[in-house]
Motif scaffolding. Structure first.
Motif, mmCIF file in Angstrom:
data_model
loop_
_atom_site.group_PDB
_atom_site.id
_atom_site.type_symbol
_atom_site.label_atom_id
_atom_site.label_comp_id
_atom_site.label_asym_id
_atom_site.label_seq_id
_atom_site.Cartn_x
_atom_site.Cartn_y
_atom_site.Cartn_z
ATOM 1 N N THR A 100 0.824 -1.211 0.000
ATOM 2 C CA THR A 100 0.000 0.000 0.000
ATOM 3 C C THR A 100 0.860 1.265 0.000
ATOM 4 O O THR A 100 0.853 2.040 -0.957
ATOM 5 N N THR A 103 3.603 1.356 -2.878
ATOM 6 C CA THR A 103 3.059 1.670 -4.202
ATOM 7 C C THR A 103 2.639 3.127 -4.294
ATOM 8 O O THR A 103 2.909 3.807 -5.307
ATOM 9 N N ALA A 104 1.979 3.641 -3.248
ATOM 10 C CA ALA A 104 1.537 5.038 -3.276
ATOM 11 C C ALA A 104 2.721 5.996 -3.286
ATOM 12 O O ALA A 104 2.705 7.010 -3.998
ATOM 13 N N ALA A 107 4.291 6.058 -6.695
ATOM 14 C CA ALA A 107 3.478 6.857 -7.614
ATOM 15 C C ALA A 107 3.697 8.346 -7.397
ATOM 16 O O ALA A 107 3.778 9.123 -8.366
ATOM 17 N N SER A 164 -4.023 8.415 -9.913
ATOM 18 C CA SER A 164 -4.970 8.447 -8.794
ATOM 19 C C SER A 164 -6.052 7.385 -8.961
ATOM 20 O O SER A 164 -6.421 6.691 -7.995
ATOM 21 N N LEU A 167 -4.438 3.907 -8.274
ATOM 22 C CA LEU A 167 -4.201 3.657 -6.852
ATOM 23 C C LEU A 167 -5.508 3.380 -6.117
ATOM 24 O O LEU A 167 -5.572 2.495 -5.250
ATOM 25 N N SER A 357 -3.742 8.661 0.529
ATOM 26 C CA SER A 357 -4.403 7.981 -0.581
ATOM 27 C C SER A 357 -4.822 6.567 -0.199
ATOM 28 O O SER A 357 -5.900 6.099 -0.599
#
Length: 439
Positions: A100, A103-104, A107, A164, A167, A357
């Motif tokens: 989580t 990955t965010a 990005a 966005s 995700l 996010s």
């Protein structure tokens, strides 16, 4: 001959003889205080209940006994409370931070690099052309340079929309898997999201376009009032623009809440975009304020956390910069301090935004699951799925999709049985010779 003294009445063979001592019966165990008739005393080692109190009934186990809902992962498989949704949104981040948060954050780094490269590179290229142009051509070149910079900034905006949306879809899938006691890596989530990225990106693009159109409408009304109007009409134009902006904000908030479950329906039920919009609208219909409370509270928490974390850095580097150049002169040291402060502020903002996010997508996913539990009994389907998986069953159907939405297995056609040669029709004889007819 039988001794007459040994004679006894029938059934009295065990009676004591004359002069024998009769053993006394063992004393009855003392009854526990408060024990009524028919109740057994407490076993050895157990404390009797207090005087005047009845012993608590022991839980019964059997076909008709109530058992609490199972909790294979994130939350018990039953409708959630408001506090459980908020706390579980942060637990999604804590239970699987590599997938989580990693990955965010990746990005956010990609978006930052693309934004700096597109905006900075285009600005450097455009203004270098302005400086090298002839004096009589500089106005036209400057207009082209500004247009180039504006178009270059659209690239990060479009990329932000795509990232966005991606995700949000991935974290909704991760939340649904954590509810069932599973934790997937990025590759597994990407496999589950295959085929739905286009619809999710299209939905995010539609929302972004709607926001841009609304903002442009307000700006246009204010600009017309200022440019065209004179005297009091300028104030009227500004007032109309402000009222229009407030109305659009209220309408935007209402539509955002009503359509907040579209990504969950797209990813979990794999619906088309139009059906997902109708699905979100129907699920939020009887729970608007509850959904609004979750979405608004998470948004406010993320914004406050971002300001609280970044404000000390800005204040600290402002004080440090004033100590380096107290006269306000712009030199190399001041520029270096400003650059370091800017980079650190962006880095901290990226970390907080990455966490936000995850929390925001998880909270919306939990609201979606809660609404389906309350309106459709989804919790019963999830319990059956978990129990079947615990018994070792494989190839289970997707519990998030209704039976009508499950992919139908393709029926393989069985090959026709081959008849022996002597029973084949004449036209099918391999040697072309006639044969006996079929019996």
């Amino acid at each position: 001959m039988t001794d007459p003294n040994d004679w006894a009445a029938p059934g009295a063979q065990d009676a004591p003889r004359w002069g024998e001592r009769v053993p006394s019966a063992p004393p009855a165990p003392p009854s526990a205080p408060g024990a009524g008739p028919g109740q057994q005393p407490p076993a050895y080692g157990q404390q009797p209940p207090a005087y005047g109190l009845q012993a608590a009934p022991q839980p019964q186990f059997g076909p008709g006994a109530w058992t609490p809902p199972p909790r294979p992962g994130l939350l018990p498989l039953r409708p959630f409370t408001f506090g459980e949704i908020l706390s579980a949104s942060f637990q999604v981040f804590r239970r699987n931070p590599r997938t989580t948060f990693g990955t965010a954050l990746l990005a956010q780094v990609v978006l930052l690099v693309v934004t700096v490269g597109a905006a900075g590179g285009s600005a450097f290229f455009a203004f270098s052309r302005v400086e090298s142009a002839l004096p009589e051509d500089r106005d036209a070149v400057a207009a082209g340079a500004v247009a180039t910079v504006v178009l270059a900034t659209l690239v990060p905006v479009l990329l932000t929309v795509v990232v966005s949306a991606l995700l949000q879809g991935l974290f909704v899938l991760e939340t649904s898997r954590q509810l069932l006691g599973e934790r997937l890596r990025l590759g597994g989530l990407w496999t589950l999201a295959r085929g739905r990225i286009g619809a999710l990106t299209g939905w995010s693009a539609l929302l972004t376009l709607a926001y841009l159109v609304a903002a442009g409408l307000v700006v246009g009304v204010v600009a017309i009032g200022v440019v065209v109007g004179t005297g009091p009409s300028i104030g009227v134009g500004i007032g109309v623009g402000v009222l229009l902006g407030l109305g659009l904000v209220v309408l935007g908030v209402w539509l955002t809440v009503k359509l907040s479950l579209v990504p969950s329906a797209l990813m979990l039920e794999r619906m088309p975009l139009r059906a997902a919009v109708a699905r979100s609208w129907s699920l939020v219909r009887s729970s608007f304020w509850r959904t609004f409370g979750v979405v608004a509270l998470v948004f406010v928490m993320i914004q406050i956390a971002t300001q609280v974390v970044t404000a000390p850095f800005s204040l600290l580097f402002g004080v440090f910069g004033s100590l380096i150049s107290p006269t306000g002169d712009v030199d190399g040291s001041a520029i270096a301090v400003a650059a370091v402060a800017y980079v650190l502020t962006i880095a901290v903002s990226a970390v907080v935004t990455a966490i936000g996010s995850v929390v925001q997508a998880a909270s919306v996913g939990l609201v979606y699951v809660d609404r389906r539990m309350r309106t459709e009994g989804l919790d019963l389907e999830l319990v059956r799925h978990v129990e079947a998986r615990g018994r070792g069953q494989v190839d289970l159907p997707d519990p998030w999709r209704s039976p009508a939405q499950q992919p139908q297995p393709q029926q393989q056609q069985q090959p026709a049985p081959q008849l022996p040669e002597q029973h084949r029709p004449e036209q099918h004889r391999p040697d072309g010779q006639g044969g006996a007819p079929l019996q």
